[in-house]
Scaffold this motif. Structure first.
Motif, PDB file in Angstrom:
ATOM      1  N   THR A   1      63.149  -0.426  21.004  1.00 42.83           N
ATOM      2  CA  THR A   1      63.785   0.366  19.952  1.00 42.83           C
ATOM      3  C   THR A   1      63.879   1.847  20.296  1.00 42.83           C
ATOM      4  O   THR A   1      64.631   2.578  19.644  1.00 42.83           O
TER       5      THR A   1
ATOM      6  N   MET B   1      57.756  -0.569  19.929  1.00 44.16           N
ATOM      7  CA  MET B   1      58.341  -1.596  19.066  1.00 44.16           C
ATOM      8  C   MET B   1      59.580  -2.197  19.727  1.00 44.16           C
ATOM      9  O   MET B   1      60.186  -1.583  20.593  1.00 44.16           O
TER      10      MET B   1
ATOM     11  N   VAL C   1      58.310 -10.071   9.220  1.00 43.30           N
ATOM     12  CA  VAL C   1      59.252  -9.165   9.895  1.00 43.30           C
ATOM     13  C   VAL C   1      60.616  -9.300   9.227  1.00 43.30           C
ATOM     14  O   VAL C   1      61.103 -10.420   9.029  1.00 43.30           O
TER      15      VAL C   1
ATOM     16  N   ILE D   1      64.411   1.448  11.219  1.00 43.59           N
ATOM     17  CA  ILE D   1      63.984   1.967  12.525  1.00 43.59           C
ATOM     18  C   ILE D   1      64.934   3.075  12.954  1.00 43.59           C
ATOM     19  O   ILE D   1      64.513   4.092  13.517  1.00 43.59           O
TER      20      ILE D   1
ATOM     21  N   SER E   1      66.382  -2.253   9.003  1.00 40.72           N
ATOM     22  CA  SER E   1      64.945  -2.134   8.746  1.00 40.72           C
ATOM     23  C   SER E   1      64.455  -0.694   8.647  1.00 40.72           C
ATOM     24  O   SER E   1      63.286  -0.455   8.326  1.00 40.72           O
TER      25      SER E   1
ATOM     26  N   SER F   1      63.143  -4.981  18.845  1.00 40.59           N
ATOM     27  CA  SER F   1      63.951  -5.750  17.911  1.00 40.59           C
ATOM     28  C   SER F   1      64.552  -6.936  18.649  1.00 40.59           C
ATOM     29  O   SER F   1      64.840  -6.865  19.844  1.00 40.59           O
TER      30      SER F   1
ATOM     31  N   GLU G   1      54.795  -7.056  18.598  1.00 39.63           N
ATOM     32  CA  GLU G   1      55.541  -5.791  18.639  1.00 39.63           C
ATOM     33  C   GLU G   1      56.917  -5.894  17.987  1.00 39.63           C
ATOM     34  O   GLU G   1      57.619  -4.892  17.867  1.00 39.63           O
ATOM     35  N   THR G   2      57.298  -7.096  17.571  1.00 41.46           N
ATOM     36  CA  THR G   2      58.616  -7.282  16.962  1.00 41.46           C
ATOM     37  C   THR G   2      58.668  -6.624  15.588  1.00 41.46           C
ATOM     38  O   THR G   2      57.850  -6.913  14.720  1.00 41.46           O
ATOM     39  N   ALA G   3      59.647  -5.730  15.405  1.00 41.45           N
ATOM     40  CA  ALA G   3      59.763  -4.977  14.153  1.00 41.45           C
ATOM     41  C   ALA G   3      60.965  -5.392  13.321  1.00 41.45           C
ATOM     42  O   ALA G   3      61.017  -5.095  12.118  1.00 41.45           O
ATOM     43  N   SER G   4      61.939  -6.070  13.925  1.00 41.06           N
ATOM     44  CA  SER G   4      63.113  -6.507  13.166  1.00 41.06           C
ATOM     45  C   SER G   4      63.839  -7.593  13.942  1.00 41.06           C
ATOM     46  O   SER G   4      63.697  -7.709  15.163  1.00 41.06           O
TER      47      SER G   4
END
Length: 431
Positions: free
Chosen positions: A20, A1, A202, A415, A413, A3, A67-70
């Motif tokens: 991350t 992941m 997201v 993570i 988020s 950010s 793959e962007t999580a935040s």
């Protein structure tokens, strides 16, 4: 992941994507913030918010993938922009350098003095605008450029402002985390790193003030101080209390403490001023203006390490007293040289920061250094190390505010457990 962190600065806009797990910056995208609007008023400093938003959208487009999580934001502090209920800009962005707050108001005071605040702060600017009929009729919210960009990319119904930005407006109670003015267009404020909206599902974290974001993105241990040298310069340390001496600002940090900030308005600008002065002398002698003397100055200062000349580098005044002027003293026929003037200027820059640090009564274990004004100036590094009698630490990544925005979004988020855990990803050169 990964950010994404976006920092909207005065002269540049930077975006980073961060792994991350390792904290490694995977990609960096930058754009010049060439969005200034020319004005007939000498004191007016404004930018085109819509153009800035366009550049932010371009950067996110280059960084965002599956793959962007935040996503997190940082922005130049103090500036204010008026928007309607849909988030459309109704005014330019009045930035932190705007000087309308120093204009005469009433009772012999300027607008800034009347509010017991500073020129360039959002609500000081707003007071001038209200009194002079400059607040747009359909204004629904008065927010920062970071809040404006988030509101638009997330298509949010309303903005959510973090305490770091709210306090930068002035007219803010840092103990109770609320505005002290009752204006219908002030936004909701949160002390948490909250989700302000969603971009393609997201989570997007509230925008954090660039001073705090730079601290988050560069200082791993709260026992260390941060020195940032850019156009201006700052010395910042974490404090538990918001009660600080005159000249030191208590800026909200994470809802549990405050960032004590001493701000020098002329920072790296002082060094640029003396470089340009010497370049103009060279032009007078040769007929040609040198483009850049910094490398030659670095070479000169390898040998020139002492001077009896003294410099007060407060050429742009101070937050407390905008009328303060810089000066050179203890000048004689032996030290009236370019080398002495340059060295004295650097020592003056360091001393202004040290004087503010001394007011904080802090006992820091080391100095984390950020900003090109110190990263690229070995002579200033040596002077500051000797002046503060502390070791210097340089973050591995130079995009401190954007990196701090990404770390903030990881905490927001989920993570990372919290901000302190996210900051453990910070690495310094040599590690």
């Amino acid at each position: 992941m990964k950010s994404i962190g976006i920092d909207i600065g005065t002269t540049g806009i930077c975006g980073v994507s961060v792994d991350t797990n390792s904290g490694e910056i995977l990609k960096t995208v930058s754009r010049a913030n060439d969005c200034f609007i020319k004005s007939d008023l000498d004191f007016e400093k404004i930018q085109d918010g819509e153009k800035i938003l366009g550049k932010v959208k371009e950067i996110i487009g280059e960084l965002f993938d599956e793959e962007t999580a935040s996503i997190g934001f940082s922005n130049q502090m103090h500036g204010i922009i008026y928007v309607d209920k849909s988030g459309k800009a109704l005014s330019p962005l009045y930035i932190w350098q705007d000087g309308r707050g120093n204009q005469p108001y009433k009772d012999g005071k300027t607008y800034a003095e009347y509010m017991n605040s500073f020129a360039g702060y959002g609500l000081v600017t707003d007071l001038y605008n209200r009194e002079n009929g400059l607040v747009p009729e359909d204004t629904a919210f008065a927010i920062t450029i970071g809040d404006y960009c988030i509101m638009n990319i997330c298509e949010a119904e309303k903005p959510l402002m973090h305490i770091t930005n709210a306090a930068s407006f002035g007219g803010f109670d840092c103990e109770n985390y609320c505005f002290t003015l009752d204006l219908p267009y002030l936004p909701e404020v949160t002390k948490e790193l909250s989700v302000a909206g969603y971009y393609k599902n997201v989570p997007v974290c509230v925008s954090v003030g660039d001073n705090q974001a730079s601290f988050i993105g560069s200082v791993r241990d709260n026992d260390f101080a941060l020195i940032n040298v850019g156009t201006g310069s700052q010395i910042s340390v974490i404090q538990k209390s918001s009660t600080l001496p005159v000249g030191i600002e208590a800026r909200p940090f994470d809802g549990n403490g405050y960032l004590a900030a001493g701000c020098a308005l002329c920072g790296g600008r002082a060094f640029k001023m003396v470089e340009r002065f010497i370049a103009q002398c060279a032009e007078l002698a040769t007929g040609e203006l040198p483009e850049n003397l910094y490398k030659k100055i670095d070479k000169l200062l390898e040998e020139k390490t002492e001077t009896t000349m003294k410099a007060d580098s407060r050429f742009c005044g101070t937050r407390v007293d905008p009328s303060v002027k810089g000066c050179y003293t203890n000048v004689d026929e032996l030290n009236f040289t370019p080398a002495d003037m340059i060295l004295a200027t650097l020592k003056g820059m360091s001393q202004e920061l040290y004087d503010m640090y001394a007011l904080m009564n802090a006992e820091s274990k080391g100095l984390v250094c950020s900003g090109n004004g110190i990263r690229k100036n070995p002579a200033l590094q040596k002077i500051i190390k000797e002046n503060f009698n502390m070791d210097l630490y340089f973050p591995l990544y130079e995009e401190e505010a954007a990196y701090g925005a990404a770390l903030s979004s990881m905490a927001c988020s989920g993570i990372c457990k919290d901000l302190n855990e996210a900051r453990k990803l910070i690495k310094y050169k040599g590690e």
